[in-house]
Design an enzyme around this catalytic site. Structure first.
Site, PDB file in Angstrom:
ATOM      1  N   CYS A 260       0.823  -1.222   0.000  1.00  0.00           N
ATOM      2  CA  CYS A 260       0.000   0.000   0.000  1.00  0.00           C
ATOM      3  C   CYS A 260       0.856   1.271   0.000  1.00  0.00           C
ATOM      4  O   CYS A 260       1.445   1.612  -1.014  1.00  0.00           O
ATOM      5  CB  CYS A 260      -0.947  -0.041   1.194  1.00  0.00           C
ATOM      6  SG  CYS A 260      -2.372   1.011   0.978  1.00  0.00           S
TER       7      CYS A 260
ATOM      8  N   ARG B 108     -12.337   6.374  -0.390  1.00  0.00           N
ATOM      9  CA  ARG B 108     -11.418   5.324   0.070  1.00  0.00           C
ATOM     10  C   ARG B 108     -11.931   3.971  -0.396  1.00  0.00           C
ATOM     11  O   ARG B 108     -13.134   3.708  -0.336  1.00  0.00           O
ATOM     12  CB  ARG B 108     -11.312   5.307   1.617  1.00  0.00           C
ATOM     13  CG  ARG B 108     -10.585   6.476   2.197  1.00  0.00           C
ATOM     14  CD  ARG B 108     -10.110   6.205   3.616  1.00  0.00           C
ATOM     15  NE  ARG B 108      -8.896   5.376   3.603  1.00  0.00           N
ATOM     16  CZ  ARG B 108      -7.676   5.837   3.313  1.00  0.00           C
ATOM     17  NH1 ARG B 108      -7.509   7.091   2.992  1.00  0.00           N
ATOM     18  NH2 ARG B 108      -6.646   5.038   3.324  1.00  0.00           N
TER      19      ARG B 108
ATOM     20  N   HIS C  29      -3.358  -5.622   2.505  1.00  0.00           N
ATOM     21  CA  HIS C  29      -2.951  -5.731   3.910  1.00  0.00           C
ATOM     22  C   HIS C  29      -3.524  -7.038   4.463  1.00  0.00           C
ATOM     23  O   HIS C  29      -4.130  -7.825   3.730  1.00  0.00           O
ATOM     24  CB  HIS C  29      -3.586  -4.590   4.731  1.00  0.00           C
ATOM     25  CG  HIS C  29      -3.038  -3.241   4.444  1.00  0.00           C
ATOM     26  ND1 HIS C  29      -1.823  -2.804   4.895  1.00  0.00           N
ATOM     27  CD2 HIS C  29      -3.589  -2.213   3.754  1.00  0.00           C
ATOM     28  CE1 HIS C  29      -1.640  -1.545   4.509  1.00  0.00           C
ATOM     29  NE2 HIS C  29      -2.683  -1.170   3.822  1.00  0.00           N
TER      30      HIS C  29
HETATM   31  N1  GLN Z   1      -1.991   6.915   2.520  1.00  0.00           N
HETATM   32  C1  GLN Z   1      -2.122   6.029   1.362  1.00  0.00           C
HETATM   33  C2  GLN Z   1      -3.556   5.998   0.791  1.00  0.00           C
HETATM   34  O1  GLN Z   1      -4.498   6.347   1.471  1.00  0.00           O
HETATM   35  C3  GLN Z   1      -1.725   4.614   1.739  1.00  0.00           C
HETATM   36  C4  GLN Z   1      -2.655   4.003   2.780  1.00  0.00           C
HETATM   37  C5  GLN Z   1      -2.150   2.673   3.288  1.00  0.00           C
HETATM   38  O2  GLN Z   1      -0.950   2.404   3.337  1.00  0.00           O
HETATM   39  N2  GLN Z   1      -3.112   1.815   3.746  1.00  0.00           N
HETATM   40  O3  GLN Z   1      -3.728   5.581  -0.345  1.00  0.00           O
END
Ligand code: GLN
Length: 239
Positions: free
Chosen positions: A91, A125, A190
């Site tokens: 990520c 998101r 993840h």
């Molecule tokens: N900050 C980055 C995003 O929101 C990565 C987030 C993360 O590592 N889960 O895309």
């Protein structure tokens, strides 16, 4: 036999237990009698040569702190990539493997261009379980959990790690998930990723052994009953 593993900036990029990827690599080597030389790299530390480098995910602020530090090591890490070193970025760490990450209304973060890719923050998101199909390992499924607003686009000789069956992956549009160029791998998964995808963990260990010894060492089969069950439970699960 041994491999050396560097964990890049774990104090800053370790979202959703991404440290589980390091634990998996260490245990799957230990269970086979493969010694692991392990080094944690934190802000201010010199990055030295390793067979495998791991970097986890994080929020934009932590990515900013890491990006400036990582960029100082760009040329060295590009040469490590071209010498066959293995990289796994999750990520936020994956995003920094590309040319840049453009967060919402903040300065663009320069990446280290291990991958021919770039990321821009999206309006929503992407959160939930992901099942993706890959042709890199057997079984050909990869599972995990995504939580990112970044939209990643890959180009040139960089290829997708997999194609999403459930979930959004790189950008929610082109059905790609993650990326690969040479032995550099990035993913949005993840969970953490490797405990639920033991076949991919073994694939990375084999690549790291090849990098060190210049030849393939087929790994002894482990009793992966629990790991495979954890994988199967998630295949096709949509959030
Ligand atoms: N900050 C980055 C995003 O929101 C990565 C987030 C993360 O590592 N889960 O895309």
């Amino acid at each position: 036999m041994k491999i050396s593993i560097a964990h890049l900036y774990p104090k800053l990029l370790n979202l959703y237990g991404d440290i589980g990827n390091i634990i998996t690599l260490k245990k799957r080597c230990e269970w086979r009698g493969i010694e692991v030389e392990f080094e944690e790299i934190n802000i201010g530390d010199k990055i030295t040569s390793h067979d495998l480098y791991f970097i986890g995910g994080g929020q934009d602020k932590q990515q900013e702190d890491v990006a400036h530090e990582l960029y100082k090591n760009k040329e060295f890490l590009l040469s490590e990539r071209d010498l066959g070193a293995v990289f796994l970025g999750i990520c936020g760490g994956y995003q920094l493997f590309g040319h840049y990450y453009q967060p919402h209304d903040k300065e663009k973060l320069l990446g280290i261009s291990l991958l021919d890719a770039y990321t821009v923050a999206g309006k929503k998101r992407f959160i939930g379980n992901v099942t993706a199909k890959t042709d890199i390992v057997e079984p050909n499924t990869l599972v995990g959990f995504e939580n990112h607003s970044g939209l990643t686009y890959i180009q040139g000789e960089t290829t997708p790690l997999a194609y999403v069956e459930t979930g959004h992956g790189n950008n929610g549009k082109d059905k790609t998930e993650g990326a690969r160029y040479k032995n550099v791998f990035g993913t949005y998964l993840h969970g953490s990723f490797l405990p639920k995808n033991p076949h991919f963990a073994d694939f990375l260990i084999e690549l790291a052994l090849f990098r060190r010894y210049g030849r393939k060492f087929p790994l002894e089969q482990l009793n992966d009953g629990f790991e495979n069950k954890a994988h199967e439970v998630l295949v096709g699960k949509s959030y």
